[in-house]
Design a protein around this motif. Sequence first.
Motif, mmCIF file in Angstrom:
data_model
loop_
_atom_site.group_PDB
_atom_site.id
_atom_site.type_symbol
_atom_site.label_atom_id
_atom_site.label_comp_id
_atom_site.label_asym_id
_atom_site.label_seq_id
_atom_site.Cartn_x
_atom_site.Cartn_y
_atom_site.Cartn_z
ATOM 1 N N VAL A 25 22.586 12.428 2.634
ATOM 2 C CA VAL A 25 21.325 12.938 3.163
ATOM 3 C C VAL A 25 21.582 14.172 4.025
ATOM 4 N N THR A 26 20.677 15.137 3.948
ATOM 5 C CA THR A 26 20.777 16.354 4.761
ATOM 6 C C THR A 26 19.498 16.524 5.574
ATOM 7 N N GLY A 45 14.768 17.019 -4.130
ATOM 8 C CA GLY A 45 15.202 15.690 -3.734
ATOM 9 C C GLY A 45 14.096 14.965 -2.988
ATOM 10 N N LEU A 46 14.323 13.713 -2.671
ATOM 11 C CA LEU A 46 13.345 12.905 -1.951
ATOM 12 C C LEU A 46 13.305 13.327 -0.489
ATOM 13 N N MET A 47 12.116 13.639 0.029
ATOM 14 C CA MET A 47 11.987 14.104 1.412
ATOM 15 C C MET A 47 11.295 13.057 2.267
ATOM 16 N N LEU A 48 11.826 12.865 3.463
ATOM 17 C CA LEU A 48 11.237 11.982 4.463
ATOM 18 C C LEU A 48 10.933 12.815 5.695
ATOM 19 N N LEU A 49 9.649 12.867 6.061
ATOM 20 C CA LEU A 49 9.242 13.731 7.167
ATOM 21 C C LEU A 49 9.597 13.111 8.513
ATOM 22 N N ARG A 70 -2.128 15.105 1.876
ATOM 23 C CA ARG A 70 -1.265 15.681 2.894
ATOM 24 C C ARG A 70 -0.256 14.636 3.353
ATOM 25 N N LEU A 71 0.858 15.096 3.897
ATOM 26 C CA LEU A 71 1.907 14.212 4.385
ATOM 27 C C LEU A 71 2.180 14.523 5.851
ATOM 28 N N PHE A 72 2.438 13.446 6.623
ATOM 29 C CA PHE A 72 2.658 13.585 8.059
ATOM 30 C C PHE A 72 3.949 12.874 8.468
ATOM 31 N N ASP A 73 4.172 12.752 9.781
ATOM 32 C CA ASP A 73 5.389 12.122 10.301
ATOM 33 C C ASP A 73 5.633 10.763 9.635
ATOM 34 N N MET A 74 6.875 10.563 9.197
ATOM 35 C CA MET A 74 7.343 9.312 8.595
ATOM 36 C C MET A 74 6.843 9.102 7.168
ATOM 37 N N ASP A 75 6.085 10.041 6.613
ATOM 38 C CA ASP A 75 5.679 9.944 5.212
ATOM 39 C C ASP A 75 6.830 10.370 4.310
ATOM 40 N N MET A 76 6.808 9.865 3.084
ATOM 41 C CA MET A 76 7.840 10.196 2.115
ATOM 42 C C MET A 76 7.238 11.059 1.009
ATOM 43 N N CYS A 77 7.928 12.126 0.647
ATOM 44 C CA CYS A 77 7.447 13.050 -0.384
ATOM 45 C C CYS A 77 8.214 12.806 -1.678
ATOM 46 N N LEU A 78 7.549 12.171 -2.638
ATOM 47 C CA LEU A 78 8.182 11.837 -3.912
ATOM 48 C C LEU A 78 8.271 13.018 -4.861
ATOM 49 N N GLU A 101 10.140 19.168 9.920
ATOM 50 C CA GLU A 101 11.526 18.709 9.834
ATOM 51 C C GLU A 101 11.600 17.540 8.862
ATOM 52 N N VAL A 102 12.548 17.611 7.925
ATOM 53 C CA VAL A 102 12.665 16.559 6.915
ATOM 54 C C VAL A 102 14.129 16.182 6.697
ATOM 55 N N TRP A 103 14.325 14.942 6.281
ATOM 56 C CA TRP A 103 15.598 14.548 5.705
ATOM 57 C C TRP A 103 15.440 14.614 4.194
ATOM 58 N N VAL A 104 16.491 15.059 3.504
ATOM 59 C CA VAL A 104 16.437 15.202 2.043
ATOM 60 C C VAL A 104 17.537 14.359 1.412
ATOM 61 N N ILE A 105 17.139 13.453 0.537
ATOM 62 C CA ILE A 105 18.079 12.658 -0.251
ATOM 63 C C ILE A 105 18.210 13.317 -1.622
ATOM 64 N N PRO A 106 19.412 13.677 -2.058
ATOM 65 C CA PRO A 106 19.574 14.347 -3.357
ATOM 66 C C PRO A 106 18.919 13.554 -4.477
ATOM 67 N N PRO A 107 18.370 14.238 -5.489
ATOM 68 C CA PRO A 107 17.634 13.539 -6.559
ATOM 69 C C PRO A 107 18.464 12.517 -7.318
ATOM 70 N N ASP A 108 19.738 12.804 -7.556
ATOM 71 C CA ASP A 108 20.558 11.838 -8.288
ATOM 72 C C ASP A 108 20.813 10.575 -7.466
ATOM 73 N N VAL A 109 20.952 10.742 -6.153
ATOM 74 C CA VAL A 109 21.132 9.587 -5.272
ATOM 75 C C VAL A 109 19.846 8.769 -5.223
ATOM 76 N N PHE A 110 18.725 9.457 -5.098
ATOM 77 C CA PHE A 110 17.421 8.776 -5.099
ATOM 78 C C PHE A 110 17.243 7.964 -6.372
#
Length: 219
Positions: A25-26, A45-49, A70-78, A101-110
Amino acid sequence: MEFESYFPVWNQLTTEQQKLISDTVTFRTIPKGHIVHNGSMDCAGLMLLRTGQLRAYIMSDEGREITIYRLFDMDMCLFTASCMMRSVQFDITIEAEKDTEVWVIPPDVFKKIADESAPMANYMNEIMASHFSEVMWLVEQIMWKSFDKRLAGFLLDETALEGTNKLKITHEIIGNHLGTAREVVTRMLRYFQSEGIVKLTRGTVEVVDAPKLKKLIEK
């Protein structure tokens, strides 16, 4: 790691799955106005706000936009990992409405985690079902509600979201949210102003009589 407390099904993953995510995760900061995702072939990749606000919209062949959710804090962007979801056959654009600010999980890991983990797959299905409900609600609004009611609802939602009755927003941006030409928005806002409901200045719309807007929606 702060990420763990934001990830909804973290405690339902195996130790190996948690380690895989932790190792890959980055963290990313997205400035306001930046396009995060543009079309089904774009796959960040998968984003978590963590903080901020993202807007997902679709665009017509004529270039007209309409916000679908719309997406807000703690929402996940598929949809930023849409290349991993074969069922997604349409293009969605995702833009940062605020510094985000988001964390990004690489698509292959997701994909690997979603394939292996029933709790993760179930949560993804819940998110997709929620977005589908939002789209169906939007279709219902467009088909059955007059524009004055849709605009009134939008203004009330925005004042609640921003915590102020004075919105720094252009008529064009409102049109983009509602899938309507700027000129249509301007005419209706001017009508609202003549009725003492809003006050218009350059780049701002101030709601001065929220009860009238609510009454308009209820008619």
